[in-house]
Design a protein around this motif. Structure first.
Motif, PDB file in Angstrom:
ATOM      1  N   SER A 161      67.975  14.321  30.744  1.00  0.00           N
ATOM      2  CA  SER A 161      66.903  13.522  30.229  1.00  0.00           C
ATOM      3  C   SER A 161      65.785  13.345  31.505  1.00  0.00           C
ATOM      4  O   SER A 161      66.187  13.377  32.596  1.00  0.00           O
ATOM      5  CB  SER A 161      67.255  11.872  29.902  1.00  0.00           C
TER       6      SER A 161
ATOM      7  N   SER B  78      59.432   4.721  29.650  1.00  0.00           N
ATOM      8  CA  SER B  78      60.812   5.246  29.547  1.00  0.00           C
ATOM      9  C   SER B  78      61.334   5.287  28.302  1.00  0.00           C
ATOM     10  O   SER B  78      62.291   5.561  28.136  1.00  0.00           O
ATOM     11  CB  SER B  78      61.531   4.194  30.269  1.00  0.00           C
ATOM     12  N   ASN B  79      60.467   4.976  27.024  1.00  0.00           N
ATOM     13  CA  ASN B  79      60.861   5.214  25.681  1.00  0.00           C
ATOM     14  C   ASN B  79      60.675   6.797  25.417  1.00  0.00           C
ATOM     15  O   ASN B  79      61.166   7.135  24.335  1.00  0.00           O
ATOM     16  CB  ASN B  79      60.152   4.408  24.755  1.00  0.00           C
TER      17      ASN B  79
ATOM     18  N   ASP C  29      60.906  11.093  26.175  1.00  0.00           N
ATOM     19  CA  ASP C  29      61.818  12.024  27.211  1.00  0.00           C
ATOM     20  C   ASP C  29      61.120  13.224  27.127  1.00  0.00           C
ATOM     21  O   ASP C  29      60.910  13.787  25.688  1.00  0.00           O
ATOM     22  CB  ASP C  29      63.244  12.065  26.567  1.00  0.00           C
TER      23      ASP C  29
ATOM     24  N   LYS D 202      62.196  11.208  31.943  1.00  0.00           N
ATOM     25  CA  LYS D 202      61.374  10.122  31.374  1.00  0.00           C
ATOM     26  C   LYS D 202      60.547   9.775  32.303  1.00  0.00           C
ATOM     27  O   LYS D 202      60.788   9.471  33.634  1.00  0.00           O
ATOM     28  CB  LYS D 202      62.000   8.940  30.681  1.00  0.00           C
TER      29      LYS D 202
END
Length: 895
Positions: free
Chosen positions: A62, A69-70, A72, A64
């Motif tokens: 991942s 941060s929601n 990716d 982000k």
């Protein structure tokens, strides 16, 4: 009925192509997991990213942005399916190696997974690993991978050591670029929120990769060289088991060295950069590193690159250069230029032209030899940068050659008693130099769909900007004998409906020998008679409406060019075809259409003719569609799950009806897949990767270079520039797409479907296909733009500039010579007939002088339209345009 019809078409057009992909997804999911995601993840917080690694493989799970941060950048939502041998992940590496006396041998960390050996971190190193366990035991090098922070930025570094007693030649080194461009199973809202597209600037040490959210909103990710990572080629990872389809373009890798491929799979292909290799001596170690950087918005990418001490160049009017254009190149980089090499020799001429007030180096670039050309700039600090140009003939000559090819080589007048496609401009195979009278895809030989209508549409659109009496006479015959009554119903319940194809496959009802036994007709695309006659595909209607509209314009504004029908007949046919699309193809008519802007042009002409009953009706029908789009978050659907087709029309009607928010949403989505970068193939290239299946000869999922999406999407981009003329970024992107629409035309005038981007090809497709849809975009949008930048000074797109005292003169060089935008005064000048020679602008008084060319046999009057703050001219106004009698001399009109 609409739902039934939709499902019927969906099954044939979509399910047939995606069912295999879906089965591959199932097979991939069933395979044994090997990546190690069942174990613990490693998580790190960097100044700009939240980074997560799979502990066993230390590949990136991942990535982000801290500020969002929601979201990716990687396909983490597919990690549990793609955790198998052979599936590439960000952090993998591919190599081909050899000793001087041996053959190339390939190695990859993705082929056979095994847990890597972790190495101790440090203050700057977040995680590190020895990759030996996941590589074959016979590999003669040791590879370690490091994730580290360098000057606040995330860096991924590979350390390669020669563990043998011989010198090793690294003939291929690639880092897979694995980001979340998998659209499988997602709605349009989900794709615009969760997915990315990415575009490569294959420019050696100055190269980079743009990774952009589908919504066009920031932040965007830039992958840039940190150490020894010259961007030499961009290779498709065709061995990755993730199924490529219309919802997944596939993954590519950033290649540093490519000699091993150039000697094998790419042999004989002229690459974007010279293929190279690297010699690693016994015991020697070398490092290769990439940096991950965020750019707040798309428009800020150049500034982000500059802050990272990367060269930023600006090409005006872009990187497709007509031979009569004096182009400019600006270089923003502190190190001085040591040398500029040109390949092929003498294909370009580059001369120094001083510096800008802010210190950018200025060069004049002129095209000397038709075809691809490459500049290699070597800076004094050793950094090398390549800029790939495409030199074309002067635009007028390109369009003349195109018309000649279409109306001669592609003019079909032979016997055709069954399908009755004669006379017409039919599809063409440039490889065999033959007209295409049969194809397993019915529409290719059937004069409909984009792939079959493309050639006759291009021939008609050519007349809009460069009318020729003899060519128009042939096209009149096509309209009277083939289009109206054969391709388009002229009576009965389907009247004004447009068929999906005139050609069809029905061997049992036709004489033996009708169909070639060398063509595969056992596919969904070999439509039978009933299916071919279906008028339910809305995308076929704009082509026909555009044909009528062009003929109306020619009949109305020129003398004696059109004599088969009246202008009234043509305009009414255009209107009735527009109405028929909504009535007879209602399901797909809810989506934006390619060339859908033609409906707006038809409406405007109905208003100018004071035909208010038809205008009001058409406007009301189009507003219903626009109201529907206004209610959707991302109204860019089509018969495909995701598309770059509908944005053109959605933007134009949203702008027309004052739905500013929806127009802006549409524009941002366009900019997400339409980059601005110093490479003719990618600059302004709207994303398209499945239409070689529908309109190409070489049929495969592949990023297409300047398919019709480029010039169609340039329509809204340049319209928005005229709305916001201080935004030079829009002009650069839009003009890149505009000239991209004619960049693939061959030296003898053939218009191909697109250019193949795979490094194993790098050539045009040999089928004419859907070229005409893109040429429509060029024809209706071709214009000259005069603008002034605070630092770069006076710039011309579609013309050449001369500055004398207070007068800036622009010589018009477009093929049409009929549209000019003056940015300092926000004035938009267009001609319905007649041509501009020059525009003179007085920078002190803001006065404009328009120089009109002499009259011709078919043009006795110019019809000038002016948008902007200009006093009334002393000429008669006809349908809102100034009617200016032309003479045998150039005349000047002062504004």
């Amino acid at each position: 009925m609409r739902k039934i019809h939709f499902n019927f078409v969906f099954i044939y057009l979509i399910f047939a192509l995606t069912s295999n992909a879906q089965s591959y997804w199932s097979k991939l999911e069933e395979q044994k997991p090997t990546l190690g995601i069942a174990e613990v993840y490693q998580k790190f917080e960097t100044p700009y990213f939240q980074l997560k690694l799979v502990k066993a493989s230390q590949t990136i799970a991942s990535l982000k942005p801290v500020e969002n941060s929601n979201f990716d950048f990687t396909p983490s939502d597919r990690l549990e399916i793609r955790d198998k041998d052979g599936a590439y992940h960000l952090g993998d590496i591919n190599l081909r190696l050899r000793y001087s006396d041996s053959e190339w041998k390939g190695y990859s960390t993705a082929v056979k997974r095994a847990p890597v050996t972790p190495l101790a971190p440090s203050d700057s190193i977040l995680a590190a690993a020895d990759l030996a366990n996941t590589l074959p035991t016979d590999i003669p090098v040791n590879i370690k991978r490091y994730y580290e922070i360098v000057e606040g930025q995330l860096v991924m570094r590979f350390e390669i050591k020669n563990t043998s007693t011989k010198t090793i030649e690294i003939g291929a080194l690639g880092i897979p670029m694995i980001f979340n461009n998998i659209l499988e199973g997602k709605s349009l809202i989900e794709t615009h929120a969760q997915n990315v597209f990415y575009d490569p600037y294959i420019g050696l040490d100055a190269g980079y990769l743009e990774v952009k959210r589908l919504s066009g909103r920031g932040p965007s990710l830039l992958v840039i060289p940190e150490k020894n990572m010259a961007f030499e080629a961009y290779r498709p990872l065709l061995d990755d088991p993730t199924p490529r389809s219309i919802v997944f373009e596939g993954f590519h890798e950033w290649m540093v060295f490519t000699k091993a491929y150039a000697e094998n799979e790419w042999k004989g292909v002229n690459q974007w950069n010279n293929p190279t290799s690297f010699d690693l001596k016994p015991g020697e170690t070398e490092n290769f590193a990439l940096k991950f950087v965020l750019s707040k918005e798309l428009e800020e990418i150049p500034e982000t690159l500059k802050n990272q001490k990367r060269p930023v160049v600006i090409g005006i009017p872009g990187y497709v250069i007509p031979q009569d254009i004096v182009a400019q190149l600006f270089i923003d980089y502190p190190s001085e230029v040591n040398s500029i090499d040109i390949y092929p020799n003498n294909s370009l001429e580059v001369t120094e032209s001083g510096v800008t007030p802010k210190g950018l180096k200025k060069y004049i670039v002129t095209g000397k030899q038709w075809g691809r050309s490459r500049l290699t700039i070597t800076y004094e600090d050793g950094l090398r940068q390549t800029i790939n140009y495409k030199v074309i003939k002067p635009e007028g000559k390109v369009i003349s050659d195109l018309g000649n090819f279409l109306m001669n080589e592609q003019w079909f007048q032979g016997a055709d008693p069954i399908f009755k496609r004669n006379p017409s401009v039919i599809s063409y195979d440039y490889e065999t130099k033959n007209q295409v009278k049969q194809d397993g895809r019915a529409w290719i030989a059937g004069l409909s769909d984009e792939g079959g209508a493309g050639s006759w549409l291009a021939a008609i659109m050519k007349q809009l900007i460069s009318p020729e009496k003899d060519e128009i006479a042939k096209l009149q015959s096509f309209i009277d004998n083939t289009l109206w009554g054969k391709l388009q119903y002229d009576k009965g319940p389907h009247k004004y409906g447009v068929k999906k194809s005139i050609f069809y496959y029905e061997p049992d009802s036709l004489p033996k020998g009708t169909y070639s036994d060398t063509i595969n007709y056992k596919t969904w695309a070999a439509w039978n008679h009933k299916h071919a006659n279906d008028p339910g595909r809305s995308y076929n209607y704009p082509h026909v409406a555009a044909a009528y509209w062009v003929m109306y314009r020619l009949a109305r504004y020129y003398d004696g060019l059109v004599d088969n029908q009246t202008w009234e007949w043509y305009l009414k046919q255009a209107y009735l075809t527009s109405v028929a699309m909504v009535e007879k193809a209602p399901y797909y008519a809810q989506f934006g259409q390619m060339e859908g802007s033609v409906f707006l042009f038809i409406l405007e002409d109905l208003k100018r003719e004071n035909i208010y009953d038809l205008a009001s009706d058409l406007e009301a029908r189009m507003k219903k569609r626009a109201d529907h789009w206004q209610a959707l978050e991302y109204p860019f659907g089509s018969e495909m799950p995701w598309d770059s087709t509908g944005q053109e029309e959605v933007y134009m009607w949203s702008d027309y009806f004052g739905y500013t928010n929806k127009a802006n949403v549409t524009l941002r989505a366009i900019l997400a897949y339409m980059p601005n970068m110093p490479h003719w193939a990618y600059n302004g290239n709207a994303r398209r990767y499945w239409d070689f299946l529908y309109g190409g000869k070489l049929k495969r999922i592949e990023r297409q270079i300047h398919h019709y999406g480029s010039s169609l999407n340039a329509i809204p981009v340049l319209k928005q520039y005229r709305n916001t003329p201080d935004n030079l970024y829009l002009l650069k992107v839009g003009y890149g797409g505009l000239l991209g629409g004619i960049s693939n035309i061959t030296e003898d005038g053939f218009g191909p479907a697109a250019f193949h981007s795979f490094p194993s090809s790098l050539r045009i497709d040999y089928l004419s296909g859907d070229f005409g849809s893109g040429f429509y975009g060029y024809a209706v949008n071709s214009a000259t733009y005069l603008t002034k930048d605070e630092d770069l000074g006076w710039l011309a797109f579609g013309g050449n500039i001369k500055e004398e005292q207070n007068i800036v003169t622009v010589e018009i060089t477009t093929a049409a010579k009929s549209k000019v935008f003056i940015q300092p005064t926000n004035i938009w000048l267009t001609l319905d007939a007649g041509t501009f020679k020059e525009i003179k602008y007085n920078i002190e008084t803001n006065e404009l002088a328009i120089l009109l060319n002499e009259k011709s046999e078919y043009t006795s009057n110019a019809y000038l339209r002016i948008e902007g703050n200009v006093k009334e001219l002393l000429f008669e106004k006809v349908r809102g345009a100034y009617k200016i009698p032309l003479t045998n001399m150039v005349q000047t009109i002062n504004l």
